[in-house]
Design a protein around this motif. Structure first.
Motif, PDB file in Angstrom:
ATOM      1  N   ASN A 109      36.965  36.590  22.581  1.00  0.00           N
ATOM      2  CA  ASN A 109      38.327  35.762  23.142  1.00  0.00           C
ATOM      3  C   ASN A 109      38.482  34.873  22.077  1.00  0.00           C
ATOM      4  N   ALA A 110      38.384  35.181  20.840  1.00  0.00           N
ATOM      5  CA  ALA A 110      38.706  34.135  19.710  1.00  0.00           C
ATOM      6  C   ALA A 110      39.813  34.562  18.941  1.00  0.00           C
ATOM      7  N   GLY A 111      40.341  33.638  18.180  1.00  0.00           N
ATOM      8  CA  GLY A 111      41.596  33.917  17.450  1.00  0.00           C
ATOM      9  C   GLY A 111      40.921  34.265  15.898  1.00  0.00           C
ATOM     10  N   LEU A 112      40.071  33.615  15.594  1.00  0.00           N
ATOM     11  CA  LEU A 112      39.337  33.677  14.278  1.00  0.00           C
ATOM     12  C   LEU A 112      37.678  33.389  14.355  1.00  0.00           C
ATOM     13  N   VAL A 113      37.216  33.943  13.499  1.00  0.00           N
ATOM     14  CA  VAL A 113      35.798  33.440  13.304  1.00  0.00           C
ATOM     15  C   VAL A 113      35.484  33.044  11.943  1.00  0.00           C
ATOM     16  N   ALA A 114      34.975  32.020  11.668  1.00  0.00           N
ATOM     17  CA  ALA A 114      34.785  31.395  10.305  1.00  0.00           C
ATOM     18  C   ALA A 114      33.419  31.450   9.949  1.00  0.00           C
ATOM     19  N   VAL A 115      32.851  31.961   8.948  1.00  0.00           N
ATOM     20  CA  VAL A 115      31.466  31.879   8.336  1.00  0.00           C
ATOM     21  C   VAL A 115      31.434  31.449   7.065  1.00  0.00           C
ATOM     22  N   GLY A 116      30.300  30.911   6.537  1.00  0.00           N
ATOM     23  CA  GLY A 116      29.869  30.635   5.022  1.00  0.00           C
ATOM     24  C   GLY A 116      29.304  31.898   4.394  1.00  0.00           C
ATOM     25  N   SER A 117      29.390  31.812   3.167  1.00  0.00           N
ATOM     26  CA  SER A 117      28.773  32.863   2.480  1.00  0.00           C
ATOM     27  C   SER A 117      27.808  32.286   1.458  1.00  0.00           C
ATOM     28  N   ARG A 118      26.634  32.788   1.181  1.00  0.00           N
ATOM     29  CA  ARG A 118      25.348  32.222   0.213  1.00  0.00           C
ATOM     30  C   ARG A 118      26.007  32.555  -1.135  1.00  0.00           C
ATOM     31  N   GLY A 119      26.082  31.663  -1.806  1.00  0.00           N
ATOM     32  CA  GLY A 119      26.546  32.032  -3.215  1.00  0.00           C
ATOM     33  C   GLY A 119      25.017  31.950  -4.347  1.00  0.00           C
ATOM     34  N   LEU A 120      24.730  32.878  -4.784  1.00  0.00           N
ATOM     35  CA  LEU A 120      23.937  33.106  -5.816  1.00  0.00           C
ATOM     36  C   LEU A 120      24.296  32.988  -7.185  1.00  0.00           C
ATOM     37  N   GLY A 121      25.323  33.276  -7.324  1.00  0.00           N
ATOM     38  CA  GLY A 121      25.965  33.301  -8.904  1.00  0.00           C
ATOM     39  C   GLY A 121      25.915  34.650  -9.514  1.00  0.00           C
ATOM     40  N   GLY A 122      26.972  34.913 -10.324  1.00  0.00           N
ATOM     41  CA  GLY A 122      27.054  36.023 -11.277  1.00  0.00           C
ATOM     42  C   GLY A 122      27.441  37.259 -10.456  1.00  0.00           C
TER      43      GLY A 122
END
Length: 276
Positions: free
Chosen positions: A99-112
Motif C-alpha cells: 500500500n505504498a507509493g514508493l519504497v526506497a533502499v540504499g545500495s552497497r557500493g564496493l567500487g569499480g
C-alpha cells in the motif's frame, strides 16, 4: 489515506542517503514518510534471552528515532512515522510495498564497474515489491544537487508504459527533462534507424501533450541497453527502468538490463513494475 513513502533504515551510510531521496520525494508529492527497520533477531521466539531482546529492540528503536529526527530536520513539516518489524529486512519492505507509493533502499557500493554494487536486500525488494522501488547509492548526490534530467529506458514494448508514466510524472514534479533512451545493441543502418525512431516516437505518443512543460530528448543508440543506460546515468538525476511480471511466479523478472542499471548506474535507479 495517502500511500506512504517507505524507506529501509539499517544505520548504514547508504541507507541515510536513501532517506535523503525518499524524504525529498515525499515532500514534493505531499505524501507521508514511513521509516522501516526489519530484523529477524527481534522476533520473540526464545532465540535470544528476553533481557538481550529488550536491549536490542531499544537500540533499533533509537536508530529509527534518530533517522526520524534527521528527516524532520531536513523537512520540518513532513509526516514521519517509524515501524520496527521482526522479520528479514527484504520481507519487511516488500510487505510494506503493498500500500505504498514508493519504497526506497540504499545500495552497497564496493567500487569499480566489475564490483557487486547492489546488496541482497535491495535486490529482493526490487524484484518483489508491488510498487516502484528507488535504489540509492552512497555516492549519489543530494537530491537538490542532482542534474535536471531523468533517463528512462524504452524497449518498445507495452510494458514500457508504467515506467514512462512514472518518469514523466517525476520529471514534472522535479522540473526536469526526459532522455528517452532506446538502445538496440547493433548496427543502425538507415532503414533500421527509421524503424527504431518510429518505435520510440510511438512509445512516447501522447505524453508530450500530457506533460507540456517537460522537455524530451529522444535517443536511439547502437550501444547495448545496459551500456547505454549506465553511460547516460553519469549526468542524470534518475534512471528509470520497467520490470515485467514473471509468468506464473511471484515478483518481477529483473533481466540483464535491470541488473546492470541497479549494480552500475552512477545515479539512483527506479524500478517500476508493469501495471502500475
Amino acid at each position: 489515506m495517502p500511500a506512504p513513502i517507505i524507506v529501509g533504515i539499517d544505520g548504514s551510510a547508504h541507507a541515510w542517503r536513501a532517506l535523503d531521496w525518499a524524504a525529498d520525494y515525499a515532500v514534493r508529492h505531499r505524501l507521508p514518510l514511513r521509516l522501516v527497520h526489519g530484523s529477524r533477531a527481534l522476533a520473540p521466539d526464545g532465540t535470544i534471552p528476553e533481557d538481550a531482546l529488550r536491549r536490542l529492540t531499544a537500540e533499533r528503536e533509537s536508530l529509527l528515532d534518530e533517522a526520524r529526527q534527521y528527516a524532520l530536520k531536513l523537512h520540518s513539516g513532513l509526516d514521519v512515522t517509524t515501524r520496527l518489524v521482526p522479520v528479514d529486512p527484504g520481507r519487511a519492505l516488500v510487505d510494506e510495498s503493498g500500500n505504498a507509493g514508493l519504497v526506497a533502499v540504499g545500495s552497497r557500493g564496493l567500487g569499480g564497474f566489475e564490483g557487486l554494487l547492489f546488496g541482497s536486500v535491495g535486490l529482493y525488494t526490487a524484484s518483489h515489491a508491488r510498487c516502484p522501488v528507488l535504489v540509492v547509492s552512497r555516492s549519489a548526490p543530494y537530491p537538490a544537487d542532482a542534474p535536471s534530467r531523468i533517463v528512462v529506458g524504452v524497449e518498445g514494448r507495452p510494458g514500457d508504459d508504467a515506467a514512462l508514466d512514472w518518469a514523466f510524472a517525476e520529471a514534472t514534479s522535479r522540473g526536469a527533462g526526459i532522455l528517452a533512451l532506446h538502445a538496440v545493441g547493433g548496427d543502425l543502418a538507415p532503414r533500421r534507424r527509421v524503424i527504431e525512431d518510429m518505435e520510440l516516437a510511438e512509445a512516447l505518443a501522447g505524453r508530450r501533450e500530457h506533460h507540456p512543460d517537460v522537455g524530451v530528448e529522444e535517443v536511439v543508440s547502437d550501444r547495448s541497453p545496459s551500456q547505454a543506460l549506465v553511460e547516460s546515468s553519469r549526468d542524470a538525476a534518475l534512471v528509470v527502468v520497467g520490470a515485467r511480471r514473471r509468468a506464473g511466479l511471484i515478483g518481477m523478472a529483473l533481466g540483464r538490463v535491470n541488473h546492470a542499471a541497479l549494480h552500475h548506474a552512477h545515479c539512483p535507479v527506479v524500478v517500476v513494475p508493469e501495471g502500475r
